[in-house]
Design a protein around this motif. Structure first.
Motif, mmCIF file in Angstrom:
data_model
loop_
_atom_site.group_PDB
_atom_site.id
_atom_site.type_symbol
_atom_site.label_atom_id
_atom_site.label_comp_id
_atom_site.label_asym_id
_atom_site.label_seq_id
_atom_site.Cartn_x
_atom_site.Cartn_y
_atom_site.Cartn_z
ATOM 1 N N ARG A 1 -9.399 9.125 -3.990
ATOM 2 C CA ARG A 1 -8.011 9.535 -3.714
ATOM 3 C C ARG A 1 -7.400 8.775 -2.540
ATOM 4 N N LEU A 2 -8.222 8.322 -1.611
ATOM 5 C CA LEU A 2 -7.722 7.691 -0.392
ATOM 6 C C LEU A 2 -8.343 6.312 -0.226
ATOM 7 N N GLY A 3 -7.526 5.343 0.150
ATOM 8 C CA GLY A 3 -8.001 3.991 0.408
ATOM 9 C C GLY A 3 -7.640 3.565 1.824
ATOM 10 N N ILE A 4 -8.640 3.137 2.605
ATOM 11 C CA ILE A 4 -8.413 2.709 3.988
ATOM 12 C C ILE A 4 -8.639 1.207 4.064
ATOM 13 N N VAL A 5 -7.636 0.491 4.554
ATOM 14 C CA VAL A 5 -7.675 -0.968 4.622
ATOM 15 C C VAL A 5 -6.998 -1.428 5.909
ATOM 16 N N ASN B 1 -3.112 5.311 -8.212
ATOM 17 C CA ASN B 1 -3.261 6.727 -7.871
ATOM 18 C C ASN B 1 -4.094 6.893 -6.596
ATOM 19 N N LEU B 2 -3.846 6.010 -5.650
ATOM 20 C CA LEU B 2 -4.540 6.051 -4.367
ATOM 21 C C LEU B 2 -3.531 6.176 -3.237
ATOM 22 N N VAL B 3 -3.856 7.026 -2.275
ATOM 23 C CA VAL B 3 -3.081 7.077 -1.046
ATOM 24 C C VAL B 3 -3.613 5.969 -0.140
ATOM 25 N N ILE B 4 -2.772 4.987 0.171
ATOM 26 C CA ILE B 4 -3.209 3.836 0.947
ATOM 27 C C ILE B 4 -2.906 4.077 2.422
ATOM 28 N N CYS B 5 -3.936 3.938 3.231
ATOM 29 C CA CYS B 5 -3.810 4.184 4.669
ATOM 30 C C CYS B 5 -4.164 2.898 5.416
ATOM 31 N N THR C 1 -12.330 5.268 -0.309
ATOM 32 C CA THR C 1 -12.867 3.913 -0.351
ATOM 33 C C THR C 1 -12.354 3.153 0.863
ATOM 34 N N VAL C 2 -13.250 2.426 1.520
ATOM 35 C CA VAL C 2 -12.909 1.678 2.735
ATOM 36 C C VAL C 2 -13.170 0.203 2.472
ATOM 37 N N LYS C 3 -12.147 -0.627 2.576
ATOM 38 C CA LYS C 3 -12.278 -2.051 2.267
ATOM 39 C C LYS C 3 -11.730 -2.904 3.410
ATOM 40 N N ILE C 4 -12.537 -3.809 3.917
ATOM 41 C CA ILE C 4 -12.072 -4.739 4.941
ATOM 42 C C ILE C 4 -11.127 -5.762 4.335
ATOM 43 N N ASN C 5 -11.273 -6.000 3.034
ATOM 44 C CA ASN C 5 -10.381 -6.884 2.298
ATOM 45 C C ASN C 5 -9.519 -6.028 1.377
ATOM 46 N N ALA C 6 -8.252 -5.902 1.722
ATOM 47 C CA ALA C 6 -7.360 -5.020 0.953
ATOM 48 C C ALA C 6 -7.253 -5.443 -0.502
ATOM 49 N N ASN C 7 -7.477 -6.704 -0.811
ATOM 50 C CA ASN C 7 -7.387 -7.188 -2.188
ATOM 51 C C ASN C 7 -8.505 -6.634 -3.069
#
Length: 332
Positions: A204-208, A225-229, A189-195
């Motif tokens: 599994r992976l979150g890009i912010v 349960n997300l790897v935050i990048c 999941t890719v979010k420009i707003n980390a909130n």
């Protein structure tokens, strides 16, 4: 012995113009594919829409910057833009246990216009043995087998319950990241707003972007349960992305011409607009292809070094100086 990965700037982020082109191109593509199918059809289809037509069919939406961020991240991985791909590589290796092989990105985003073509592209790049690692217990599912059902689940809420429990939130994915050699992938999941980052089964992976004043270290968010990048700001990807976003918005507002200096006072920004204006009578997708060779790819190189060290009372000593800016130390 420890391994030190020294990151050094291979070329100046100046070439400012080249670095800006590298993010402007996926932003243009993101805005093109974000438009409603009806408007695209009326204008002759994606392949035929000229750059000068884009301001006339563009309808601003609250999610535009988020969609363009997804395209920019995807493109940065494909072109091996080091400030981004080095972090993704680290997240896949250390946290997702997907090692050995180049990092690959497959654009998904079931909500996007042209999603049928995106799904076809994903299926073309997967094999029958492609596995999705979701971070849950049990045998990883075969991704290709479920991709159509996952896409349908985005549009039809009633179909979500039919998905395996381990991936019943995978329809929220924007990208599939992984490596073709082990043929393993993670829903991203890719979010420009980390909130707005949220957990869903299968992701599994979150890009912010990195939050101001916060660490940009890759980490596992235990409750989600997300790897935050987080992607870095200063003189790095996020700063370039927002500059590119400003350029495209001002260029479109000026009817696909170079805006007045007051709107884009920086010379590098206006130079990118000149490149675009010179091609305003060509289709958008052809303009992107034509400018691709001008985009700067590698800004940072990583040089691994093995160093003999001695640890006593928690203090590391070595015959070499091992603490340096941009150095990442990992155990071997």
């Amino acid at each position: 012995m420890i391994e030190i990965r020294r990151e050094y700037q291979a070329e100046k982020i100046t070439d400012e113009v080249q670095a800006l082109i590298a993010v402007v191109l996926p932003i243009l593509k993101g805005l093109l594919y974000a438009q409603k199918n009806e408007a695209i059809d009326d204008a002759g289809g994606y392949e035929n829409i000229k750059l000068r037509q884009l301001p006339r069919i563009y309808r601003e939406g609250s999610g535009d910057v988020g969609i363009c961020f997804e395209y920019a991240v995807h493109d940065a991985i494909l072109t091996e833009f080091q400030p981004v791909i080095s972090r993704i590589d680290h997240a896949l290796s250390k946290f997702c246990k997907i090692k050995h092989g180049d990092v690959k990105s497959l654009l998904f985003g079931a909500e996007k216009s042209g999603s049928i073509q995106l799904i076809k592209s994903i299926k073309d790049n997967l094999t029958n043995e492609s596995r999705l690692l979701s971070g849950s217990k049990g045998q990883p599912v075969r991704l290709k087998k479920h991709i159509d059902a996952v896409a349908a689940a985005f549009r039809y809420r009633t179909l979500r319950a039919a998905l395996p429990n381990s991936i019943n939130g995978l329809w929220k994915a924007d990208l599939f990241l992984g490596r073709t050699l082990p043929d393993q992938w993670v829903g991203t999941t890719v979010k420009i707003n980390a909130n707005e980052l949220e957990h869903a089964s299968g992701l599994r992976l979150g890009i912010v972007p990195t939050k101001q004043g916060k660490s940009d270290k890759v980490y596992l968010h235990e409750t989600k349960n997300l790897v935050i990048c987080p992607l870095p700001y200063d003189e790095s990807f996020m700063e370039i992305f927002y500059s590119g976003w400003q350029i495209v918005k001002q260029f479109l507002t000026a009817d696909a011409k170079v805006p007045r200096e007051v709107f884009l006072p920086r010379p590098a920004d206006r130079q990118v607009c000149r490149f675009l204006e010179q091609r305003r009578d060509f289709p958008v997708l052809e303009v992107i292809e034509a400018l691709r060779p001008l985009a700067q790819k590698e800004l940072i190189h990583t040089q691994p070094e093995n160093v003999d060290v001695h640890v006593e009372n928690g203090i590391i000593t070595s015959t070499e100086t091992i603490v340096a800016p941009f150095s990442h130390i990992t155990d071997i």
